[in-house]
Enzyme design. Structure first.
Site, PDB file in Angstrom:
ATOM      1  N   ASP A 439      11.514  17.719 -13.944  1.00  0.00           N
ATOM      2  CA  ASP A 439      11.445  19.105 -14.404  1.00  0.00           C
ATOM      3  C   ASP A 439      10.701  19.121 -15.739  1.00  0.00           C
ATOM      4  O   ASP A 439      11.215  18.615 -16.744  1.00  0.00           O
ATOM      5  CB  ASP A 439      12.868  19.650 -14.558  1.00  0.00           C
ATOM      6  CG  ASP A 439      12.902  21.132 -14.916  1.00  0.00           C
ATOM      7  OD1 ASP A 439      11.891  21.655 -15.406  1.00  0.00           O
ATOM      8  OD2 ASP A 439      13.974  21.762 -14.716  1.00  0.00           O
ATOM      9  N   HIS A 440       9.512  19.718 -15.756  1.00  0.00           N
ATOM     10  CA  HIS A 440       8.674  19.673 -16.951  1.00  0.00           C
ATOM     11  C   HIS A 440       9.229  20.534 -18.087  1.00  0.00           C
ATOM     12  O   HIS A 440       8.748  20.457 -19.231  1.00  0.00           O
ATOM     13  CB  HIS A 440       7.245  20.127 -16.610  1.00  0.00           C
ATOM     14  CG  HIS A 440       6.189  19.402 -17.386  1.00  0.00           C
ATOM     15  ND1 HIS A 440       6.424  18.818 -18.616  1.00  0.00           N
ATOM     16  CD2 HIS A 440       4.877  19.166 -17.126  1.00  0.00           C
ATOM     17  CE1 HIS A 440       5.324  18.261 -19.068  1.00  0.00           C
ATOM     18  NE2 HIS A 440       4.360  18.467 -18.188  1.00  0.00           N
TER      19      HIS A 440
END
Length: 469
Positions: A439-440
């Site tokens: 998850d950036h």
């Protein structure tokens, strides 16, 4: 006396379940806690115990029907006052916490959408500790004795009806914990704080969630009793239509939610794992370790647990509702398992504390339980990081989608024997590709890359686990 049994929420917060089969028929005499039906939710196949002792009067659904939680499932004829069932005086409902609503609004919502976790019977005289809970609308008169058997049979084990009225105290907890409890369908008023501060923590909620699975009377099926896949419905010779339900429906919803909520990034690393495969072969030759079936997946799981110590952002959660990043100090390691019912991702609790042998045993037991359709609802909740083994299908790599609520998932590819540079020369080596999706919002490219390199280092030189672990 006629008593209806409503389909309970089996501790998963899911709105419906499919009736797999009845184990009783109309006119049958049923004992208390006798299995009456098998139902399939989006996560597991479970057996429902009877909350009454009596005669089956009406079956309200047929095998294959999808029944909504809170809808009538079966009606009993029960003998008089000895029925161990909820009485009108003890009737109450328990729903998800309404942290931002008035008590009146919360009560109205509870009646409209009952959460029947723990709806079932208990033998007369079984002792249970009383817990803090909302009072029912009308209390018994002062000095009136309350039948404990009636309380035990109420829709939840924590209802009090004989206490004098007093102001309702809102459970003390933090916004992330309230959100977590709400996601699990748990009323915080039923959870006790374990610490001296009296503040309910996430660990308290997780402990209660695990206990609810037992209180609900849900017992796992035996492998022989696992239901066969539902037959497809053909419309003509050129097409086949199959209803979207159960695990397939849940998986689709979760993956769409994850893909369009968390910005996914995937990075790859190809690793020489010859030292790991040689170590595994030595384990197979060791009689004391042969029964543990230690494989590449177990070594990868150990490597992940070690790498998460250095990179806790991969073991975190983005809490949109609370506006917080929740960093976990434990690893509930999800292992994706392909079953006849679809993909499920049960998790190994506190994997960070396990040895390589313990991880191998846990992975084996988890996979066998999932394939038999016996995974308990509690085993599907609370995951913090996941692994999917695509190599078992002969695939080198992929771009896995995150499990909702998790920051990372590692895909372990197939081990290939191929030419590879080794100590300045070309040699045949065992090579494997790792793919990490993250998850950036929580993990930068640098952090994700370093995490993947640390996992690869342990697989390249498994002796590092002895130093790091």
């Amino acid at each position: 006396m006629i008593q209806e049994f409503l389909l309970p929420d089996l501790g998963e917060g899911l709105p419906e379940a499919e009736l797999v089969q009845w184990t009783v028929a109309e006119g049958d005499e049923v004992a208390l806690n006798q299995t009456i039906a098998e139902v399939e939710t989006a996560k597991a196949v479970v057996e429902l115990p009877s909350p009454f002792a009596g005669t089956v009067r009406t079956l309200h659904a047929q095998a294959g029907d999808v029944v909504q939680v809170g809808s009538p499932l079966i009606t009993f004829d029960v003998a008089g006052a000895e029925a161990s069932a909820p009485s009108p005086e003890a009737e109450a409902v328990v729903s998800t916490p309404a942290a931002d609503k008035s008590d009146a609004a919360a009560a109205s919502e509870e009646k409209a959408q009952p959460n029947l976790v723990g709806y079932g019977a208990a033998p007369r005289g079984s002792a249970r500790p009383q817990r803090r809970a909302r009072s029912v609308a009308s209390h018994a008169p002062a000095g009136n004795g309350t039948d404990t058997a009636v309380l035990e049979a109420a829709p939840h084990d924590a209802i009090r009806v004989a206490e004098p009225e007093r102001p309702v105290e809102r459970p003390r907890s933090t916004p992330p914990v309230r959100r977590f409890a709400k996601d699990l369908g748990i009323d915080l008023a039923l959870v006790e704080a374990s610490g001296a501060s009296g503040i309910i923590t996430r660990a308290d909620v997780e402990a209660y969630a695990a206990r609810v699975g037992k209180l609900a009377g849900v017992e796992p099926m035996t492998p022989d009793a696992a239901p066969a896949p539902q037959p497809a419905r053909s419309t003509d010779k050129r097409t086949t239509r199959t209803a979207i339900r159960g695990v397939r429906k849940h998986t689709a919803e979760a993956m769409v939610r994850s893909a369009f909520t968390a910005p996914h990034v995937t990075t790859f690393l190809t690793v020489d794992v010859t030292a790991t495969t040689e170590l595994i072969e030595s384990f197979k030759a060791d009689r004391s370790l042969q029964e543990h079936k230690i494989g590449v997946l177990a070594v990868a799981a150990k490597a992940v647990c070690l790498a998460l110590r250095k990179h806790p952002e991969l073991n975190s959660k983005w809490d949109e509702g609370a506006g917080e990043i929740v960093e976990h100090h434990y690893v509930n390691l999800g292992i994706a398992a392909a079953t006849g019912r679809g993909l499920v991702v049960p998790n190994i609790k506190d994997a960070q504390d396990m040895t390589l042998v313990e991880l191998a045993d846990a992975i084996r037991d988890l996979a066998e339980t999932a394939r038999a359709g016996k995974t308990a609802p509690a085993d599907m909740m609370g995951g913090t990081f996941s692994i999917t083994n695509v190599g078992v299908f002969g695939v080198d790599a992929g771009t896995p989608i995150l499990n909702p609520g998790e920051a990372g998932i590692l895909a372990v590819g197939a081990v290939r024997r191929q030419p590879w540079e080794h100590r300045g020369e070309i040699a045949l080596r065992d090579v494997m590709t790792l793919a990490l999706s993250f998850d950036h919002r929580l993990v930068d490219g640098e952090q994700g890359s370093k995490f993947l390199v640390d996992v690869g280092d342990v697989l390249r030189e498994p002796g590092r686990a002895m130093v790091l672990g």
